[in-house]
Scaffold this motif. Sequence first.
Motif, PDB file in Angstrom:
ATOM      1  N   ASN A 115       0.836  -1.200   0.000  1.00 17.55           N
ATOM      2  CA  ASN A 115       0.000   0.000   0.000  1.00 17.55           C
ATOM      3  C   ASN A 115       0.869   1.247   0.000  1.00 17.55           C
ATOM      4  OD1 ASN A 115      -2.211  -1.947   1.753  1.00 17.55           O
ATOM      5  ND2 ASN A 115      -2.891  -0.775  -0.014  1.00 17.55           N
TER       6      ASN A 115
ATOM      7  N   ARG B  59      -5.130   4.846   6.308  1.00 16.16           N
ATOM      8  CA  ARG B  59      -5.834   4.186   5.215  1.00 16.16           C
ATOM      9  C   ARG B  59      -4.969   3.090   4.594  1.00 16.16           C
ATOM     10  NH1 ARG B  59      -7.522   7.520  -0.085  1.00 16.16           N
ATOM     11  NH2 ARG B  59      -5.282   7.481  -0.338  1.00 16.16           N
ATOM     12  N   ALA B  60      -3.640   3.325   4.545  1.00 10.40           N
ATOM     13  CA  ALA B  60      -2.748   2.315   3.985  1.00 10.40           C
ATOM     14  C   ALA B  60      -2.526   1.181   4.997  1.00 10.40           C
ATOM     15  CB  ALA B  60      -1.424   2.951   3.595  1.00 10.40           C
TER      16      ALA B  60
ATOM     17  N   ASN C  94      -4.968  -2.025   5.929  1.00 15.55           N
ATOM     18  CA  ASN C  94      -5.003  -3.226   5.087  1.00 15.55           C
ATOM     19  C   ASN C  94      -3.906  -4.222   5.429  1.00 15.55           C
ATOM     20  OD1 ASN C  94      -7.074  -2.118   3.169  1.00 15.55           O
ATOM     21  ND2 ASN C  94      -5.479  -0.581   2.966  1.00 15.55           N
TER      22      ASN C  94
ATOM     23  N   ASP D  40      -4.599   1.016  -5.576  1.00 16.19           N
ATOM     24  CA  ASP D  40      -3.617   0.620  -4.573  1.00 16.19           C
ATOM     25  C   ASP D  40      -4.302  -0.064  -3.391  1.00 16.19           C
ATOM     26  OD1 ASP D  40      -0.707   1.020  -3.758  1.00 16.19           O
ATOM     27  OD2 ASP D  40      -1.764   1.777  -1.994  1.00 16.19           O
ATOM     28  N   LEU D  41      -5.534   0.372  -3.095  1.00 12.44           N
ATOM     29  CA  LEU D  41      -6.264  -0.186  -1.958  1.00 12.44           C
ATOM     30  C   LEU D  41      -7.066  -1.415  -2.355  1.00 12.44           C
ATOM     31  CD1 LEU D  41      -7.292   3.220  -0.436  1.00 12.44           C
ATOM     32  CD2 LEU D  41      -5.755   1.566   0.603  1.00 12.44           C
TER      33      LEU D  41
END
Lengths: 329, 268
Positions: free
Chosen positions: A79, A147-148, A151, B169-170
């Motif tokens: 990410n 947000r990265a 995940n 990317d997500l």
Amino acid sequence: MTSAVAFTSVSRHFGSVRAVDNVDINIAEGEFFAMLGPSGSGKTTCLRLIAGFEQPTAGEISIFGQSAQGVPPYKRQVNTVFQDYALFPHLNVLDNVSYGLMIAGISKKERRIAAEEALELVALPGYGGRKPSELSGGQRQRVALARALVNKPKVLLLDEPLGALDLKLREQMQEELKELQRKLGITFVFVTHDQGEALSMADRVAVFNDGKIVQVGKPEDIYYRPEVPFVADFVGSSNVLPPHVTKEVKGIAVTAAVRPEAVRLGEKGLPATVRSTSFIGTSTRVSLDLGGFQMIALLPKGQIIPSAGERTHVSWADEDIHLMEQADE
Amino acid sequence: MHSDRASTKLKVAAGLGLSFMHLPIILIFIYAFTTEDKSYQWPPPGLTLKWFEVTWNRPDVWEALTLSLKVASISTIIALILGTLCAAAVSRSRFFGREAISLLVILPIALPGIVTGISLRSAFNIADIPFSFWTIVLGHATFCIVVVYNNAVARFRRTSGSLIEASMDLGATSFQTFRHVILPNISTALLAGGMLAFALSFDEVIVTTFTAGQQQTLPIWMLEELVRPRQRPVTNVVAMIVVLVTFLPILGAYYLTRGTDTVAGQGK
């Protein structure tokens, strides 16, 4: 030991421009790896190659031992924190952070919990209901980070993430990023043009110039033992001495460099003229003219500062001289 | 000195300007109730509601109205799909002839309608395509695409390209990215462009004259009706209904798009 990211002779050409030219990298798992270089040196293209936004023209990229050939960005366990953060303006902070989980099909309840945890991790608890436009630059940066991270990527890519922040915030974020990386144990790959940032945060630094890696090593090695004049100049703003000062050592042509803080002014040494001086806080930067080539000296507080136009002599201790193999050209 | 309050003179001037634009429309409304049906007489000799009943029972009005609604809806749908795709291509990628294409797309709105109309008519003739509902739709789509394209291209330009990369990317595929990131960011632009396209098609006369066969769209029906001095107020009743029907979605869209001034991807 597994490499988190490995480049084998990777090139990325845009027409006749060789943005990345025959690069080999081995980034170890759990490492904080910085890619340092001036703009246009290929560091960001390398990051985009890892993320999958670019495909290599030649060579092989593998992520945790698996070839990344033809794998689209959305299938990579990688990410990115973007330079402009790229937060979705139509979603609030919570929905931004849980976007990746929503795409992955995780239930609303679970992703809410995970997103709130991630916001807590970046010290923004309770900000979920706000829109990105209501946040300050530093807060947006943290949201992008959350947000990265939510995940649970195997590799986190950061593209000049601190570039848009003011100095104080930048220093604070540097420490926090380092701390976060230690806590999570995720491999961080960090792109920057700021040598201070790279040296203070990274376990290892790769210095880029013209699409090539010119030196990889620990921050101390990069700073104290540059292998080529470019690194000496770019990383430490070292004074690369002119050819007539350069001697041959054991039959190899060498270039000598001396750091600005090691340059002394006084009665002894090479004659020089002061061109200008500027006060930069902890020390004063003196620009000198040694009959055609320039040198920079950093004088600490308390020393007598010469004025522009004054004649003086420069000298340095032998142990402050750093010798490098001369560049091929 | 700057003041938030306008001077009285400016207020009066603005009021006059607005009245000049809108009083004639009220005149049209009033004539819908007049008892005189051969000429427009002011003031109306009497008021009646019978024209509403007459209009309701005229099959030609209904035919024209449904045709116009169908043509406008289908042209708008075609324009929304093609205009958005074209805007995405022009603003998101670099390719040979990109500038030329963006110029060619805008050209139909710059050309006089009569030129578009004549050229389409000759083209349909050469290609041996009989004039029908679809030839009207094609004619309208040429200029409807332009307004959708213009709105979409402006929005795409203001939307940061890294949003798409961030979505990929997500973990989002192209389709998911379109659904969750692109569409929400361009939806208000599409709504505005779509409404404009609908309105343009709904009252188009010139291109329609050249591309229609025997069909009459509502504006053409109205034009014909004015030449025939029979049951004149029926035209006014229709005009009134058209104003009301087109005004409501515009009002709705105005409230929907209010407060969405924030530019996608702006700021750092």
